[in-house]
Scaffold this active site. Structure first.
Site: not given
Ligand code: SAH
Ligand code: SF4
Length: 399
Positions: A121, A134, A141, A145, A148, A205-206, A237, A259-261, A336
């Protein structure tokens, strides 16, 4: 423990393939994503004389990336015979659009089908002062996480450089973001006329687990005679593939988002499991050493707001302490939701309180407004349907 893709699962990248030998004439090979040198090598195989190679590469490059040609026949400054040969040898195809959805807020999401039937996507987010595309770097991936949707997808492979750059080209096709055929400026449309002004590697994906292909695709994207979107307007990212961060800085030099979180290893281990391999201390050391950092070139730290998990005021204070000596932007992302997600988004009141602490520490407008939620196009909601479809196909098989 999540691991990078084993070799058997990755697609060979065209851009890392060996130079073809005379006699290996290409047949309908995808042209997008090849570097100038690789393009030159392909032309040699077709018998283009050495003294013409540079000029032909320049012409092709401009047709592909400045004008967005989708057909060799349009390349009128290339001799007819050579055009016909090129048409036999190569294809200019982009990924195919399976569906296009438009959100009430103008966000667009394309589900794309790749040559092998896999899907990814791509999302376009128009804003007043910019338009952000984006893009995805992998099908699915390998990381998991826990907040996600993409991480729940089983089917995974790396995208080729052509498939990565193809997403930008396809979005330009759909948005009418090419300069038109008549005497275009060699750098394409001026920034002020463009719909896509920024590119973020924040889709599926990473990206640092597909380093070479993402790097080669971004080189074409940033090339002043290519897609011409400057490195300052490209953001990669990462969930924190620490050893690849300095390498990305040196070899690609785009903007960086992390991506800390979570601000404690114990919690980050559960939210972003790659943290078990490369914990916060190592991640932040790599950030501090990222080349070219300054107040004008800051790292963005993404922080998803999860109700009752990482959204306390103590967490907010720890966050600003943790980033104190790094030129940083903080991006609070309201979680989200997706079907079956094990989290809830923090209450708006709590997000505001959290943001106030961050604001007081000198970080401007830290909350990212969710876009395209109605079409499941927001951060972390992307998950292509291949797996789901397969399940439904099984359901309709005759007994
Ligand atoms: N794999 C890369 C890039 C893709 S994800 C990475 O993890 O950085 C882009 C951003 O969306 C990341 O910060 C990711 O953590 C965040 N994200 C993932 N799922 C989300 C969700 N459900 N709600 C909000 N943000 C999410
Ligand atoms: Fe992969 Fe990023 Fe999703 Fe984590 S947040 S599972 S790294 S796409």
């Amino acid at each position: 423990m999540p691991v990078p893709l084993p070799d058997a699962m990755t697609m060979p990248s065209l851009s890392t393939q060996a130079t073809p030998k005379i006699g290996d004439r290409p047949h309908h090979e995808p042209l997008l994503g090849l570097s100038r040198d690789e393009l030159g090598a392909r032309l040699r195989v077709l018998g283009v004389p050495e003294r013409q190679i540079r000029m032909r590469v320049r012409q092709l490059w401009s047709w592909l990336y400045v004008r967005g040609a989708t057909d060799m026949a349009a390349m009128t400054d290339i001799a007819k015979d050579l055009r016909a040969e090129l048409g036999q040898a190569f294809t200019l195809e982009r990924p195919k659009i399976e569906t296009e959805q438009v959100s009430v807020d103008g966000t667009r999401k394309w589900l794309l089908r790749l040559a092998d039937g896999k899907e990814v996507e791509t999302v376009y987010i128009p804003e007043e002062d910019r338009g952000t595309l984006c893009i995805s770097s992998q099908v699915g991936c390998t990381l998991t996480c826990s907040f996600c949707h993409t991480g729940t997808q089983k089917l995974v492979r790396n995208l080729t450089a052509g498939e990565i750059v193809g997403q930008i080209m396809l979005a330009r096709d759909r948005l009418g973001d090419w300069p038109g055929a008549t005497a275009p400026d060699p750098r394409g449309l001026p920034d002020s006329d463009r719909k896509i002004t920024n590119v973020v590697l924040m889709g599926m994906g990473e990206p640092l687990y597909n380093f070479a292909n993402v790097r080669d695709a971004m080189a074409i994207t940033a090339d002043g005679e290519g897609l011409s979107i400057s490195k300052r307007r490209i953001t990669l990212s990462t969930s924190g593939v620490v050893p690849e961060i300095p390498r990305w800085g040196e070899e690609a030099g785009t903007m960086l988002a992390i991506s800390l979180h979570a601000v404690r290893d114990e919690l980050r281990d559960t939210l972003v499991p790659i943290n078990k391999k490369w914990p916060l201390k190592e991640l932040l050391a790599a950030c501090r050493a990222y080349p070219g950092l300054s107040n004008a070139k800051r790292i963005t730290f993404e922080y998803v707001m999860l109700k009752g998990v990482n959204d306390s005021i103590a967490d907010a204070k720890a966050l600003v302490r943790l980033l104190a000596k790094i030129p940083a932007k903080i991006n609070l992302i309201p979680f989200n939701p997706w079907p079956g997600a094990p989290f809830e988004c923090s209450d708006w009141e709590q997000i505001e309180k959290f943001a106030e602490v961050v604001n007081r520490a000198g970080y401007a407008s830290p909350v990212r407004s969710p876009r395209g939620r109605d079409i499941m196009a927001a951060c972390g909601q992307l998950k292509s349907a291949s797996v789901k479809q397969r399940a439904s196909e099984r359901l309709i098989q005759p007994a």
